[in-house]
Scaffold this motif. Structure first.
Motif, PDB file in Angstrom:
ATOM      1  N   PRO A  53       0.846  -1.194   0.000  1.00 58.15           N
ATOM      2  CA  PRO A  53       0.000   0.000   0.000  1.00 58.15           C
ATOM      3  C   PRO A  53       0.884   1.247   0.000  1.00 58.15           C
ATOM      4  N   THR A  54       0.297   2.392  -0.274  1.00 59.46           N
ATOM      5  CA  THR A  54       1.032   3.650  -0.260  1.00 59.46           C
ATOM      6  C   THR A  54       0.325   4.652   0.651  1.00 59.46           C
ATOM      7  N   CYS A  55       1.044   5.716   0.967  1.00 58.87           N
ATOM      8  CA  CYS A  55       0.490   6.797   1.786  1.00 58.87           C
ATOM      9  C   CYS A  55       1.088   8.108   1.273  1.00 58.87           C
ATOM     10  N   MET A  56       0.582   8.554   0.125  1.00 62.10           N
ATOM     11  CA  MET A  56       1.154   9.717  -0.553  1.00 62.10           C
ATOM     12  C   MET A  56       0.045  10.713  -0.885  1.00 62.10           C
ATOM     13  N   ASP A  57      -0.323  11.504   0.082  1.00 60.66           N
ATOM     14  CA  ASP A  57      -1.426  12.446  -0.094  1.00 60.66           C
ATOM     15  C   ASP A  57      -1.116  13.525  -1.129  1.00 60.66           C
ATOM     16  N   ARG A  58       0.158  13.693  -1.458  1.00 57.52           N
ATOM     17  CA  ARG A  58       0.526  14.707  -2.453  1.00 57.52           C
ATOM     18  C   ARG A  58       0.014  14.350  -3.850  1.00 57.52           C
ATOM     19  N   SER A  74      -1.610  -6.857   3.735  1.00 58.91           N
ATOM     20  CA  SER A  74      -2.517  -6.833   4.890  1.00 58.91           C
ATOM     21  C   SER A  74      -1.793  -6.538   6.195  1.00 58.91           C
ATOM     22  N   GLU A  75      -0.472  -6.768   6.234  1.00 60.92           N
ATOM     23  CA  GLU A  75       0.304  -6.509   7.442  1.00 60.92           C
ATOM     24  C   GLU A  75       0.821  -5.078   7.513  1.00 60.92           C
ATOM     25  N   LEU A  76       0.755  -4.364   6.382  1.00 66.63           N
ATOM     26  CA  LEU A  76       1.340  -3.023   6.317  1.00 66.63           C
ATOM     27  C   LEU A  76       0.302  -1.908   6.256  1.00 66.63           C
ATOM     28  N   THR A  77      -0.978  -2.259   6.284  1.00 64.18           N
ATOM     29  CA  THR A  77      -2.014  -1.248   6.085  1.00 64.18           C
ATOM     30  C   THR A  77      -2.574  -0.697   7.395  1.00 64.18           C
ATOM     31  N   GLU A  78      -3.135   0.505   7.277  1.00 65.49           N
ATOM     32  CA  GLU A  78      -3.892   1.103   8.368  1.00 65.49           C
ATOM     33  C   GLU A  78      -5.207   0.343   8.551  1.00 65.49           C
ATOM     34  N   ALA A  79      -6.030   0.803   9.465  1.00 61.09           N
ATOM     35  CA  ALA A  79      -7.307   0.136   9.735  1.00 61.09           C
ATOM     36  C   ALA A  79      -8.239   0.153   8.526  1.00 61.09           C
ATOM     37  N   ASP A  80      -8.023   1.113   7.593  1.00 56.80           N
ATOM     38  CA  ASP A  80      -8.887   1.180   6.412  1.00 56.80           C
ATOM     39  C   ASP A  80      -8.619   0.052   5.426  1.00 56.80           C
ATOM     40  N   GLY A  81      -7.527  -0.675   5.612  1.00 55.22           N
ATOM     41  CA  GLY A  81      -7.232  -1.825   4.762  1.00 55.22           C
ATOM     42  C   GLY A  81      -6.595  -1.497   3.436  1.00 55.22           C
ATOM     43  N   ILE A  82      -6.319  -0.206   3.150  1.00 58.77           N
ATOM     44  CA  ILE A  82      -5.720   0.116   1.854  1.00 58.77           C
ATOM     45  C   ILE A  82      -4.551   1.098   1.938  1.00 58.77           C
ATOM     46  N   THR A  83      -4.386   1.775   3.060  1.00 63.67           N
ATOM     47  CA  THR A  83      -3.359   2.811   3.176  1.00 63.67           C
ATOM     48  C   THR A  83      -2.162   2.312   3.964  1.00 63.67           C
ATOM     49  N   LEU A  84      -0.960   2.623   3.490  1.00 63.36           N
ATOM     50  CA  LEU A  84       0.255   2.231   4.188  1.00 63.36           C
ATOM     51  C   LEU A  84       0.330   2.894   5.558  1.00 63.36           C
ATOM     52  N   ARG A  85       0.700   2.122   6.555  1.00 62.09           N
ATOM     53  CA  ARG A  85       0.904   2.677   7.888  1.00 62.09           C
ATOM     54  C   ARG A  85       2.026   3.713   7.842  1.00 62.09           C
ATOM     55  N   SER A  86       1.747   4.905   8.306  1.00 60.50           N
ATOM     56  CA  SER A  86       2.668   6.027   8.140  1.00 60.50           C
ATOM     57  C   SER A  86       4.002   5.817   8.833  1.00 60.50           C
ATOM     58  N   GLU A  87       4.024   4.980   9.874  1.00 61.67           N
ATOM     59  CA  GLU A  87       5.273   4.788  10.617  1.00 61.67           C
ATOM     60  C   GLU A  87       6.225   3.803   9.950  1.00 61.67           C
ATOM     61  N   LEU A  88       5.861   3.276   8.773  1.00 60.08           N
ATOM     62  CA  LEU A  88       6.688   2.264   8.124  1.00 60.08           C
ATOM     63  C   LEU A  88       7.514   2.792   6.961  1.00 60.08           C
ATOM     64  N   ALA A  89       7.285   4.051   6.565  1.00 54.70           N
ATOM     65  CA  ALA A  89       8.020   4.620   5.427  1.00 54.70           C
ATOM     66  C   ALA A  89       8.121   6.126   5.597  1.00 54.70           C
ATOM     67  N   ASP A  90       9.244   6.686   5.202  1.00 55.84           N
ATOM     68  CA  ASP A  90       9.434   8.136   5.305  1.00 55.84           C
ATOM     69  C   ASP A  90       8.732   8.884   4.181  1.00 55.84           C
ATOM     70  N   ASP A  91       8.630   8.258   3.010  1.00 51.14           N
ATOM     71  CA  ASP A  91       8.061   8.935   1.847  1.00 51.14           C
ATOM     72  C   ASP A  91       6.687   8.411   1.451  1.00 51.14           C
ATOM     73  N   GLY A  92       6.125   7.522   2.266  1.00 50.33           N
ATOM     74  CA  GLY A  92       4.812   6.978   1.953  1.00 50.33           C
ATOM     75  C   GLY A  92       4.823   5.877   0.915  1.00 50.33           C
ATOM     76  N   LEU A  93       6.021   5.438   0.511  1.00 50.77           N
ATOM     77  CA  LEU A  93       6.119   4.426  -0.538  1.00 50.77           C
ATOM     78  C   LEU A  93       7.166   3.363  -0.217  1.00 50.77           C
ATOM     79  N   HIS A  94       8.398   3.796   0.083  1.00 49.02           N
ATOM     80  CA  HIS A  94       9.499   2.868   0.303  1.00 49.02           C
ATOM     81  C   HIS A  94       9.658   2.572   1.795  1.00 49.02           C
TER      82      HIS A  94
END
Length: 238
Positions: A151-156, A190-210
């Motif tokens: 999953p990713t977490c890149m609001d930009r 499934s192990e890397l996502t937030e409770a929404d099931g699709i977004t990367l947990r923010s504490e696992l990557a500095d850039d929301g991807l890697h």
């Protein structure tokens, strides 16, 4: 002294802008060395930057197993499929850990309208290429280990929610491919996502991807657990 060099498969270069070209000379030289020394490879990791930047030797190499990393930052499934024979098949690893496809999704955000693709077009592109690689590995006696996209977490990026929904759809297709081909499916997602099931947990990557080291540590644990359930050992415990 007139030693014979091994026959070597080279995919060549793709274009002046292809990410896959960035490590081509490096990989060709390293592949030739492995073939020359008839090096038996236990696990070969194949993919894009998430594989490229994963220090697999540190995470898994303390067991004495031979690990090879053939990740290229920015690579897409199209070019990965074209280099698969050179960077995987000819090296004959016992296991090929395949993680590729997220870079295809940038076509959602392409600047030029003619370069944009729909989610369904991207899903078809990714799954077609990945299935071909999985089948190629199997045909050559290599056990494919097919990994879910992360999953990713890149609001930009304005379409990032759509990207994460597409990742879920692609992973569902990957599971089907694994079931149909005998590949081992690894569910990082499934192990890397937030409770929404699709977004990367923010504490696992500095850039929301890697993933950073904690993200990779979690991935390593998921991979090892999945393989252990199949009676396969990869390195020491994460």
């Amino acid at each position: 002294m007139n030693e014979k060099r091994p026959a070597l498969i080279k995919p060549g270069f793709f274009s002046i802008e292809a990410a896959a070209d960035r490590r081509r000379n490096e990989f060709d030289y390293h592949n030739e060395a492995l073939l020359y020394h008839q090096q038996r490879i236990d696990f070969l990791f194949f993919g894009d930057s998430i594989t490229h930047w994963w220090d697999v030797a540190t995470f898994f190499g303390r067991s004495g197993q031979v690990l090879v990393n053939r990740g290229i930052g920015g690579d897409t499934t199209e070019h990965a499929r074209r280099r698969f024979a050179a960077d995987v098949v000819q090296l004959k690893p016992r296991y090929a850990v395949i993680l590729i496809g997220i870079n295809n999704t940038w076509a959602l955000d392409a600047f030029s309208p003619e370069d944009r693709l729909t989610p369904e077009e991207i899903r078809h592109q990714v799954t077609t290429d990945v299935e071909a690689m999985v089948k190629m590995a199997t045909e050559h006696g290599i056990q494919p280990i097919l990994c879910s996209l992360l999953p990713t977490c890149m609001d930009r990026y304005s379409r990032n929610h759509e990207r994460n929904e597409l990742v879920v759809a692609i992973n569902a297709s990957f599971q089907e491919i694994a079931e149909e081909t005998g590949a081992i499916y690894v569910d990082y997602h499934s192990e890397l996502t937030e409770a929404d099931g699709i977004t990367l947990r923010s504490e696992l990557a500095d850039d929301g991807l890697h993933p950073h080291v904690i993200g990779y540590r979690l991935m390593a644990a998921v991979l090892q657990k999945t393989l252990r359930e199949r009676g396969i050992t990869l390195g020491p415990d994460a």
